[in-house]
Write an enzyme that holds these catalytic residues in place. Structure first.
Site, mmCIF file in Angstrom:
data_model
loop_
_atom_site.group_PDB
_atom_site.id
_atom_site.type_symbol
_atom_site.label_atom_id
_atom_site.label_comp_id
_atom_site.label_asym_id
_atom_site.label_seq_id
_atom_site.Cartn_x
_atom_site.Cartn_y
_atom_site.Cartn_z
ATOM 1 C CE LYS A 4 -2.413 2.163 3.575
ATOM 2 N NZ LYS A 4 -3.162 2.113 4.798
ATOM 3 C CG HIS A 15 -3.519 1.276 13.413
ATOM 4 N ND1 HIS A 15 -3.051 2.548 13.110
ATOM 5 C CD2 HIS A 15 -2.910 0.438 12.538
ATOM 6 C CE1 HIS A 15 -2.230 2.483 12.083
ATOM 7 N NE2 HIS A 15 -2.111 1.209 11.721
ATOM 8 C CG ASP A 37 -0.109 -2.701 11.166
ATOM 9 O OD1 ASP A 37 -1.034 -1.925 10.869
ATOM 10 O OD2 ASP A 37 1.090 -2.379 11.098
ATOM 11 C CG HIS A 53 1.747 1.725 14.337
ATOM 12 N ND1 HIS A 53 1.441 0.401 14.603
ATOM 13 C CD2 HIS A 53 1.391 1.938 13.057
ATOM 14 C CE1 HIS A 53 0.934 -0.159 13.518
ATOM 15 N NE2 HIS A 53 0.883 0.754 12.567
#
Length: 168
Positions: A57, A76, A78, A133
């Site tokens: 991405k 959030h 991952d 993070h």
């Protein structure tokens, strides 16, 4: 003429992705070695019936004249496995939570930030943690990043490695 350039770009990106996927698998083997697991254990755990999921991405974070008024990319972890991040080498913004404080991850030229996701935390029975993070808005220029995600296959069953259960 534009089709020719698209074809070249597509081929370069495919080659880039293949090399990053190989790097992710080599890093997984280093994690196995550190944990005392058999080489290939983590890769096999991610495999499922169709192999791991791998994707890239590209993100652009434009400058913000009033960064105190927006949240940027929320905090959030991952969900997946291992994340390889090429962050902008000039504009900061990535932060991680360490000991209850947000810490800047400084931009570094020619470097890859390696982040571990929730699925690796589960497989390693918490020996490795998924890091909270976020990305904060900046006033001083566009921030670009390229993140590649090496995640378990959609039908992979994720559980703690038996060799790591019951250890203190």
């Amino acid at each position: 003429m534009m089709t020719f350039y698209r074809l070249i770009c597509r081929n370069v990106m495919k080659e880039f992705a293949v090399k990053l996927e190989k790097l992710a698998e080599e890093l997984l083997d280093l994690l196995c070695e550190n944990l005392g697991l058999e080489k290939g254990y983590l890769k096999n755990a991610f495999y499922g019936s169709n192999g791991p999921n791998f994707g890239t991405k590209v993100s652009n974070y434009p400058p913000c004249p009033k960064p105190d008024l927006i949240k940027g990319l929320r905090a959030h972890t991952d969900a997946g496995g291992i994340i390889l991040l090429f962050q902008d080498d000039k504009v900061s913004g990535l932060q991680l939570l360490k000991d209850g404080q947000w810490v800047d991850v400084p931009p570094m030229h020619h470097s890859i930030v390696v982040n571990l996701g929730d699925q690796l935390e589960v497989i390693t029975n918490g020996k490795y943690k998924s890091v909270l993070h976020r990305v904060v808005a900046q006033t001083d220029g566009n921030r670009m990043s390229i993140a590649s995600f090496y995640n378990p296959g959609s039908d992979a069953v994720i559980y703690p490695a038996p060799a790591l259960v019951g250890e203190k």
